[in-house]
Motif scaffolding. Structure first.
Motif, mmCIF file in Angstrom:
data_model
loop_
_atom_site.group_PDB
_atom_site.id
_atom_site.type_symbol
_atom_site.label_atom_id
_atom_site.label_comp_id
_atom_site.label_asym_id
_atom_site.label_seq_id
_atom_site.Cartn_x
_atom_site.Cartn_y
_atom_site.Cartn_z
ATOM 1 N N THR B 255 105.214 58.288 13.475
ATOM 2 C CA THR B 255 104.224 57.955 14.511
ATOM 3 C C THR B 255 104.923 57.476 15.767
ATOM 4 O OG1 THR B 255 103.990 55.881 13.331
ATOM 5 C CG2 THR B 255 102.199 57.476 13.121
ATOM 6 N N GLN B 256 105.473 58.431 16.513
ATOM 7 C CA GLN B 256 105.956 58.085 17.848
ATOM 8 C C GLN B 256 104.763 57.793 18.750
ATOM 9 O OE1 GLN B 256 109.047 57.719 18.719
ATOM 10 N NE2 GLN B 256 110.317 58.902 17.294
ATOM 11 N N PHE B 257 103.781 58.674 18.685
ATOM 12 C CA PHE B 257 102.536 58.473 19.427
ATOM 13 C C PHE B 257 101.433 58.049 18.461
ATOM 14 C CE2 PHE B 257 104.174 61.821 22.501
ATOM 15 C CZ PHE B 257 104.343 60.947 23.568
ATOM 16 N N VAL B 258 100.579 57.139 18.922
ATOM 17 C CA VAL B 258 99.340 56.850 18.197
ATOM 18 C C VAL B 258 98.187 57.185 19.142
ATOM 19 C CG1 VAL B 258 100.253 55.083 16.657
ATOM 20 C CG2 VAL B 258 99.449 54.432 18.936
ATOM 21 N N CYS B 259 96.998 57.219 18.584
ATOM 22 C CA CYS B 259 95.842 57.602 19.396
ATOM 23 C C CYS B 259 95.386 56.436 20.260
ATOM 24 C CB CYS B 259 94.689 58.034 18.488
ATOM 25 S SG CYS B 259 95.110 59.461 17.489
ATOM 26 N N ASP B 260 94.877 56.772 21.407
ATOM 27 C CA ASP B 260 94.262 55.744 22.242
ATOM 28 C C ASP B 260 93.143 55.077 21.429
ATOM 29 O OD1 ASP B 260 94.042 54.845 25.269
ATOM 30 O OD2 ASP B 260 92.007 55.022 24.447
ATOM 31 N N PHE B 261 92.953 53.795 21.670
ATOM 32 C CA PHE B 261 91.994 53.037 20.848
ATOM 33 C C PHE B 261 90.540 53.498 21.035
ATOM 34 C CE2 PHE B 261 95.698 50.299 20.974
ATOM 35 C CZ PHE B 261 95.825 49.961 19.641
ATOM 36 N N ARG B 262 90.291 54.279 22.096
ATOM 37 C CA ARG B 262 88.907 54.725 22.287
ATOM 38 C C ARG B 262 88.471 55.672 21.156
ATOM 39 N NH1 ARG B 262 91.567 57.967 26.044
ATOM 40 N NH2 ARG B 262 91.236 60.206 25.774
ATOM 41 N N PHE B 263 89.466 56.352 20.554
ATOM 42 C CA PHE B 263 89.077 57.266 19.472
ATOM 43 C C PHE B 263 88.561 56.484 18.270
ATOM 44 C CE2 PHE B 263 91.915 59.909 22.010
ATOM 45 C CZ PHE B 263 91.130 61.034 22.166
ATOM 46 N N LYS B 264 89.191 55.339 18.029
ATOM 47 C CA LYS B 264 88.667 54.467 16.967
ATOM 48 C C LYS B 264 87.265 53.977 17.360
ATOM 49 C CE LYS B 264 88.890 51.788 13.267
ATOM 50 N NZ LYS B 264 87.712 50.980 13.359
ATOM 51 N N VAL B 354 83.450 63.695 28.016
ATOM 52 C CA VAL B 354 83.641 62.909 26.798
ATOM 53 C C VAL B 354 83.561 63.806 25.550
ATOM 54 C CG1 VAL B 354 82.674 61.055 25.375
ATOM 55 C CG2 VAL B 354 82.769 60.802 27.869
ATOM 56 N N GLU B 355 82.603 64.732 25.570
ATOM 57 C CA GLU B 355 82.491 65.630 24.412
ATOM 58 C C GLU B 355 83.756 66.459 24.231
ATOM 59 O OE1 GLU B 355 80.157 66.330 21.812
ATOM 60 O OE2 GLU B 355 79.777 64.280 22.477
ATOM 61 N N ARG B 356 84.310 66.897 25.327
ATOM 62 C CA ARG B 356 85.580 67.641 25.241
ATOM 63 C C ARG B 356 86.670 66.736 24.679
ATOM 64 N NH1 ARG B 356 86.432 72.533 27.998
ATOM 65 N NH2 ARG B 356 88.636 71.979 28.262
ATOM 66 N N ASP B 357 86.659 65.484 25.099
ATOM 67 C CA ASP B 357 87.657 64.529 24.606
ATOM 68 C C ASP B 357 87.599 64.450 23.079
ATOM 69 O OD1 ASP B 357 89.668 62.599 24.829
ATOM 70 O OD2 ASP B 357 88.219 60.941 24.934
ATOM 71 N N LYS B 358 86.364 64.408 22.570
ATOM 72 C CA LYS B 358 86.199 64.266 21.115
ATOM 73 C C LYS B 358 86.427 65.598 20.401
ATOM 74 C CE LYS B 358 82.625 60.709 21.689
ATOM 75 N NZ LYS B 358 81.172 60.481 21.636
ATOM 76 N N GLU B 359 85.808 66.646 20.930
ATOM 77 C CA GLU B 359 85.858 67.932 20.242
ATOM 78 C C GLU B 359 87.264 68.529 20.268
ATOM 79 O OE1 GLU B 359 83.670 69.477 18.436
ATOM 80 O OE2 GLU B 359 85.004 71.189 18.086
#
Lengths: 967, 399
Positions: B255-264, B354-359
């Motif tokens: 895990t060099q990169f982790v997801c931005d916390f907004r995904f959580k 936002v939908e693109r961000d998630k999808e």
């Protein structure tokens, strides 16, 4: 086997049967000409009858000659002794007893040593036209103990640097000979053991962060009698393409050397010692220093070696066995080496000599994980203030990488003299080694990228065959001109096969075979075959034993030569004159004075695939095997051409000093340099080889030896080596600089090879209030030359002091000046907040806090100075950590005591000598370098990366107690 | 006698010369490499095609992962166990040096598969292939992946705020021109296939280029001809040898990169989002902070390159921009329904963003979206594209 033993038995006893006949006696005493002391062990030989004896404890010798052999003829009686000039006296054999005493003079210059002068030529050092480095390994082993080849060579040959990459037991090392040869290539000399070209590559398939093992770790140093080094094309032109970086010729012990004339001798050696951490990490550098220090252990050394040698007039033999266990200074790094060797030299008749040799080596090396690696102790204890953030300490301990090498080196050589003055030599040698490497990640421990463990297995087999055939003819052109001409052929064939499999996901850590892993994570196979062949001629002439001239020519053919260059020719010529024999110098001052000059050409070959424009391989992805490029070549590639000229003076002065001075100049053209295509071309699977560029190098090497005094109770010999080398890349054909994989070392026009070349930090940037706002550095795209990891000056000092008759003190100290190292360990620690100097400076300017440090006022002189210093510890700039790295090391010291005076009474002469010794290695270092060890390279011993310490294991300090018994 | 001896030596030398030549040419062949000419045979073309696809997959996973690192989708934090690469930190910060090793690797790989694709076309055109299907398959592969490479150059590389790259050692070609080249090649690829699903994938790919160019009319034209609900995704395939870089550097591998916390936060707000935003947690080195990394892609997971869902989102966006005829909300809710998500009731461009961000989680799409929607998250002077690397600068005289 039984027949062989019987044959050996009778051949050994043969002289006894001869002695049973009617005889007369030849006897006398051999003594030192200066002191009159007996020379115990001196040999006296009657030629051509090949009868003789060894001088006893009183220096007296005596042997019986069958009366039937005395026919009134004049024969030569020669007395010789190590480090003394031999003396030959003509005597008449008429059946009467002969008494002949000898007074031998010390051979300060070792002028009578036979040294190599070409691929099939040898000459005495007194008349050698080239500078030959020589290590009298047999003598060194009398006063010290050595763990491997690298220790035997390091600091002992003028013009040759021996650079270890890490403190890994069994780890890699590299030679750096003179000014380093051509622009590219790995700069390694070719290595022969008793005429067999052996594999000197780095081994170790699975990455452990940077280090590999050395194939040469399998060599048992106790078998080595001497090592000679031809340092470049001037001396090694007849080795052709193989000699461009020099040639190292290792000669192992033989019956002749060990036993004198007849009889059996044996030696037993016991060595017990330990390796330990040579320098502690300190908390003024690393916050986590004590965590790192706790990872070090004592690595114990246990070694037993026995050899037996002997023989008679028709057969001589040497056999040896040694077993060495050596532990490293961190867990999971150790070596077990077992070596057995046998060498038999047979003289079936006066026209034929046969030599058979076979050596089996079994070497197991457990390779430690360090360097650029998150699985090692140093990576987990030196980067972050809090240790073991990558890998748990138990997981590090559980990870093993063991290479098991089985090696057979064998040879058969024959010398046949069908008619007077014509000698035909033929030889065949093989180095066949197989390595099995097993790396195991236990399933019950956690490793990044691996789920429930991993098992990796790698097998390879490297076979290389050496074939030699030459004919040598001695003749006289005129009364005072003697000539020797050699024509010869040398063939070499190397084939290498390997395969590996990796599996992951094990149900239990208790079962670790490959098949127990449910996921195959990697597999592959490799094969290559290369051959080269050369024919050569060497023609030597001497005039009045004063002027000496040799002309050489070699033509090489190789499977790896490009399409436009099916063969290449390399010439060589050398000349020497003995000035002391011309009457132009006072011979009481100059006991020997020789001027010599040598010129030769050589060069590196293109690699096997260099001439093929495009080569495709199969990449096994999810689409099945797909064609991907593996190599991009250049059909017009040609061999490199390196020219070297050397001038030298050899002298023996006042019967005390010997001096060897050599100046050399090298120039390499058509060096094979790999250029990278722009990535946008897609032709980037490899660099593209071009013949381009020029590099010039020069240097000076000197060896001064002094035999200050030697009597029964005291003796003092000293040696001093000083080398200077420099080189400059003159022309890269306008191409871009070539960087190592980490963009720190460069090959660039106007700079020496391997120069550190990075963006310099000038200091800090400040805002209008004088507050630190960042680093003021050289703009991206411009860089500065920052010095070189290869030292310009190197040298060593040795002392061999005999005192109170039976004590001996031996010491070697060496140094390197004008040298830099890249302390990447401290750089990364700075990045990750573990480098204390940066933390302290940061606290002084209000970046972070450190107990006891109060920030300076912004804009104050103290603040400005601290900010500038802070900028110069910024871990984003390698130049901040490229630092001075000259050093002086007390490399070897040994004190020993010989009990030989007590032995005749105690052992009735069965035991000839018993020596107890205490040795130390790497006991003391003086250097401004703040890292753990000034002699490291994190990326192994063959890459372009040089002088870079990145979490690299320091070389150990070693103590040994040893005992040697001679029978 | 002397003369005879010398004569013998000369004869020996002559014999040896000829035997040396024979000896060195008798080496055993390699087993792992072949010369280029041996691939000029119809039977080898499937092998060459697979090579293009393999290197494409290897490139795309690395490029998309790093693009997510440069965008606000992923974050680099040294407090995350095993997050150590300074090159990833540079990417995360948009302060990318031209000798950034990670970027250099991807840029080099992209050049390779571009070459493999172009070389495949050239090879097929100079040899005789009687099997029309094979020939069309080869030409389709060459043109499609050649187009895709140019699209990636234009979208991900260039100057700090301008896309573009040299091709084959040329001068810098700007994104507009590279996109045009890509469109031309995509259109050519359509002439080599009659498979409706394949044609729809190509059309969606063309639509995406027009969308990124801001040519919404053409984007709508091709999106309408693009992938439809139920079409299988066009994916980059991986296996254990050529594994997913999302797994290797932003997943369970490391895990060099982790997801931005907004995904959580997305998942917390609507647990059904976990159907398309697959996360796992990891405790930081400080043993306090919890991070979340993607588990959408495992080591050998195929990765979505173009999906009918993305085509729907393009159509929805284009409808909102007045170009497409569909109902944006319906199109978006079709996408959401495919993940068992509840329908939305409101649609606008911000919702699309936002939908693109998630999808398009873990697809490398966020970087061009941030630029398109003018939502750059880093400061002025930061890189919004990956730089043309030092390898290219050092060796390309046309730059």
């Amino acid at each position: 086997m039984r027949k062989l033993l019987l044959s050996l038995f009778f051949l050994v006893l043969l002289p006894s049967f001869i002695l049973g006949q009617s005889t007369f006696r030849v006897k006398g005493k051999v003594a030192d000409a200066k002191t009159g002391e007996a020379l115990i062990g001196a040999s006296v030989l009657l030629k051509p009858l090949n009868l003789g004896a060894i001088a006893d404890i009183n220096g007296e010798y005596g042997f019986d000659v069958p009366t039937s052999l005395a026919k009134g003829q004049t024969v030569e009686l020669t007395a010789s002794y190590v480090n003394y000039k031999k003396k030959t006296i003509k005597v008449v054999l008429n059946g009467s007893n002969i008494t002949q005493n000898f007074s031998l003079e010390e051979d300060i210059f070792q002028s009578e040593e036979i040294v190599v002068s070409g691929i099939a030529s040898k000459t005495s050092k007194a008349v050698s036209e080239i500078a030959v480095g020589r290590v009298s390994a047999g003598d060194l082993q009398q006063v010290n103990t050595y763990g491997g080849l690298s220790q035997l060579v390091g600091g002992k040959v003028a013009g040759v640097q021996l650079q270890t990459s890490s403190g890994n037991v069994g780890g890699g090392f590299r030679f750096y000979v003179r000014s380093g040869g051509g622009i590219n290539g790995n700069e390694q000399p070719v290595i022969y053991v008793d005429g067999v070209r052996i594999n000197d590559s780095e081994t170790g398939f699975f990455g452990v962060g940077g280090q590999s093992n050395s194939a040469l770790a399998s060599i048992n140093p106790d078998d080595i009698a001497s090592i000679e080094v031809l340092k470049g094309p001037a001396g090694a032109s007849s080795y052709g393409v193989n000699g461009s970086n020099g040639v190292v010729l290792i000669t192992t012990k033989s019956g002749r050397t060990a036993a004198g004339l007849t009889g059996i001798s044996a030696n037993y050696k016991f060595n017990y010692g330990f390796n330990e951490q040579s320098k502690r990490y300190t908390t003024d550098i690393f916050k986590s220093a004590e965590d790192a220090n706790k990872t070090f252990i004592k690595g114990y050394i246990r070694e037993n070696a026995i050899d037996i040698a002997g023989g008679g007039n028709q057969l001589r033999y040497y056999g040896g066995f040694s077993s060495r266990d050596e532990g490293g200074i961190q867990p999971n790094n150790n070596l077990q080496r077992k070596s057995a060797t046998a060498k038999i030299t047979s003289y079936p008749n006066d026209k034929l000599t046969l030599e058979f040799k076979g050596t089996f080596n079994y070497t197991d090396i457990n390779r430690g994980q360090n360097d650029n690696n998150i699985l090692g102790f140093l990576g987990n204890t030196l980067l972050f203030a809090k240790s073991y953030q990558f890998t748990d300490s138990l997981a590090i301990l559980g990870l093993t990488d063991i290479s098991r090498t089985s090696q057979f080196v064998g040879s058969v050589f024959a010398t046949y003299t069908p008619i007077k003055d014509l000698e035909i030599n033929a030889g065949f040698g093989v180095d066949n080694s197989s390595i099995r490497e097993d790396r195991t990640f236990p399933a019950n421990l956690k490793y990044s990228g691996r789920t429930r463990g991993e098992r990796d297995a790698y097998d390879n087999n490297n076979r290389q065959f050496t074939y030699d055939l030459n004919a040598k003819y001695h003749y006289s052109l005129f009364e005072d001109i003697k000539g020797t001409s050699v024509v010869g052929m040398q063939l070499f064939n190397r084939s290498f096969r390997s395969a590996f499999v990796q599996t992951q996901t094990f149900a239990t850590e208790l079962i670790t075979d490959l098949g127990a892993g449910s996921l195959v994570s990697g597999y592959g196979e490799n094969f290559s075959n290369t051959r080269d062949a050369g024919i050569y001629t060497e023609n030597s002439f001497s005039y009045m034993d004063t002027y000496f001239l040799t002309l050489k020519l070699r033509r090489d053919y190789a499977s790896s030569i490009g399409a436009e260059a099916p063969s290449v020719m390399y010439p060589g010529a050398s000349f020497a004159v003995r000035l002391d024999r011309l009457g132009v110098v006072p011979t009481d001052v100059f006991n020997l004075l020789k001027f010599r000059v040598a010129y030769g050409e050589s060069g590196l070959l293109p690699l096997t695939t260099d001439a093929i424009p495009l080569l495709w391989t199969a990449t096994s992805g999810a689409y099945g095997g797909g064609a991907t490029l593996i190599s991009i070549g250049n059909a017009a590639i040609e061999p490199e051409r390196i020219k070297e000229i050397e001038f030298g003076i050899d002298a023996e002065l006042f019967k005390i000093f010997s001096l060897e001075l050599t100046y050399y100049k090298q120039s390499a053209k058509k060096s094979i340099v790999g250029f990278n295509n722009p990535p946008s071309t897609g032709l980037t699977a490899s660099s593209v080889p071009f013949n381009i560029g020029e590099i010039k190098g020069s240097g000076f090497e000197s060896l001064l030896q002094a035999h200050l005094f030697d009597n029964q109770d005291f003796g003092l010999n000293m040696g001093f080596i000083w080398n200077y080398q420099t080189n400059e890349v003159v022309d890269l054909g306008g191409a871009q600089p070539i960087f190592d994989g980490f963009s720190n070392n460069v090959i660039k026009e106007g700079l020496p090879k391997h120069e550190f070349y990075r963006e310099v930090v000038y200091g800090a940037k400040f805002d209008a209030n004088g507050k630190y706002i960042g680093v003021d550095a050289q703009p991206t795209g411009t860089k500065t030359a920052l010095g070189n990891p290869i030292p310009a000056h190197t040298g060593s000092f040795t002392i061999n002091f005999k005192f109170l008759k039976n004590f001996n003190l031996y010491a070697l100290a060496d140094w390197a000046l004008d040298r830099k190292m890249f302390n990447d360990t401290e750089l990364f620690a700075a990045r990750f907040g573990n480098y204390v100097p940066r933390l302290n400076l940061g606290a002084q300017i209000g970046i972070g806090t450190v107990a006891g440090i109060t920030p300076y006022t912004v804009g104050s002189p103290e603040y400005t100075a601290a900010a500038n210093a802070y900028a110069k510890t910024d871990g984003n700039y390698a130049a901040n950590y490229i630092v001075d790295a000259q050093y002086f090391k007390l490399r070897e010291i040994s004190i020993s005591y010989s009990f030989k005076d007590f032995l005749p009474d105690l052992s009735q002469n069965y035991v000839k000598d018993l020596v107890l010794g205490l040795s130390g290695r790497n006991l003391w270092t003086s250097t401004p370098y703040s890292g753990a060890d000034v002699e490291l390279n994190h990326n192994g011993s063959r890459s372009l990366t040089r002088g870079s310490d990145f979490l690299t294991l320091m070389n150990p300090r070693t103590y040994s107690f040893w005992m040697r018994v001679a029978f | 006698m002397k003369k005879i001896n010398f004569l013998v030596l000369i004869i020996l030398a002559s014999v040896w010369v000829s035997s040396c030549k024979d000896y060195v040419t008798g080496i055993d062949p390699f087993i792992d490499r072949i010369e280029d000419g041996l691939l000029n045979d119809a039977s080898q073309i499937p092998f060459v095609i697979a090579g293009v696809q393999t290197r494409f997959a290897n490139t795309s996973t690395r490029l998309n992962n790093q693009a997510d690192g440069l965008s606000d989708a992923f974050i680099f934090d040294q407090n995350v166990p095993n997050a150590t690469f300074p090159t990833f930190r540079e990417i995360n910060d948009g302060q990318i040096l031209v000798d950034n090793n990670s970027v250099r690797g991807v840029y080099t790989a992209l050049g390779q598969y571009r070459y493999y694709a172009d070389n495949l076309i050239e090879r097929v055109n100079k040899i005789t292939i009687t099997d029309a299907a094979l020939k069309n398959s080869a030409l389709y592969t060459g043109t499609f992946y050649g187009a895709y490479a140019r699209y990636q150059y234009a979208t991900y590389f260039g100057k700090p705020t301008e896309g573009g790259s040299p091709i084959n050692g040329s001068a810098f070609i700007n994104a507009t021109e590279l996109y045009n080249q890509a469109i031309t090649l995509f259109k050519q690829s359509l002439t080599y296939t009659t498979d409706p699903k394949t044609i729809r994938i190509v059309n969606s790919s063309i639509a995406r280029i027009y969308l990124y160019k801001g040519d919404y009319a053409n984007a709508a034209t091709y999106a309408k001809l693009g992938m439809i609900k139920g079409d299988n995704a066009f994916q980059a395939l991986h296996n254990i040898n050529e594994s997913s870089d999302y797994w290797g550097n932003s997943g369970a591998g490391r895990t060099q990169f982790v997801c931005d916390f907004r995904f959580k936060a997305y998942v917390d707000a609507d647990p059904k989002e976990a159907n398309r935003i697959k996360l796992a947690s990891k405790l930081g080195n400080d043993k306090k902070k919890t991070y979340y990394y993607q588990v959408k892609y495992l080591q050998d997971s195929p990765e979505d390159v173009m999906t009918w869902q993305e085509n729907n989102l393009m159509l929805a966006e284009l409808a909102l921009r007045g170009q497409a005829t569909g109902v944006a909300l319906t199109l978006v809710n079709e996408v959401r329904a495919s993940h068992s998500l509840d329908p939305l009731t409101l649609i606008n461009l911000d919702v699309i963003y936002v939908e693109r961000d998630k999808e398009l989680f873990c697809s490398g799409s966020r970087l061009p979206d941030q630029r398109r929607f003018n939502k750059w998250h880093l400061g002025a002077g930061t890189w919004q594209y990956f730089p043309i690397t030092s390898d290219e600068i050092n060796s390309n005289p046309n730059l």
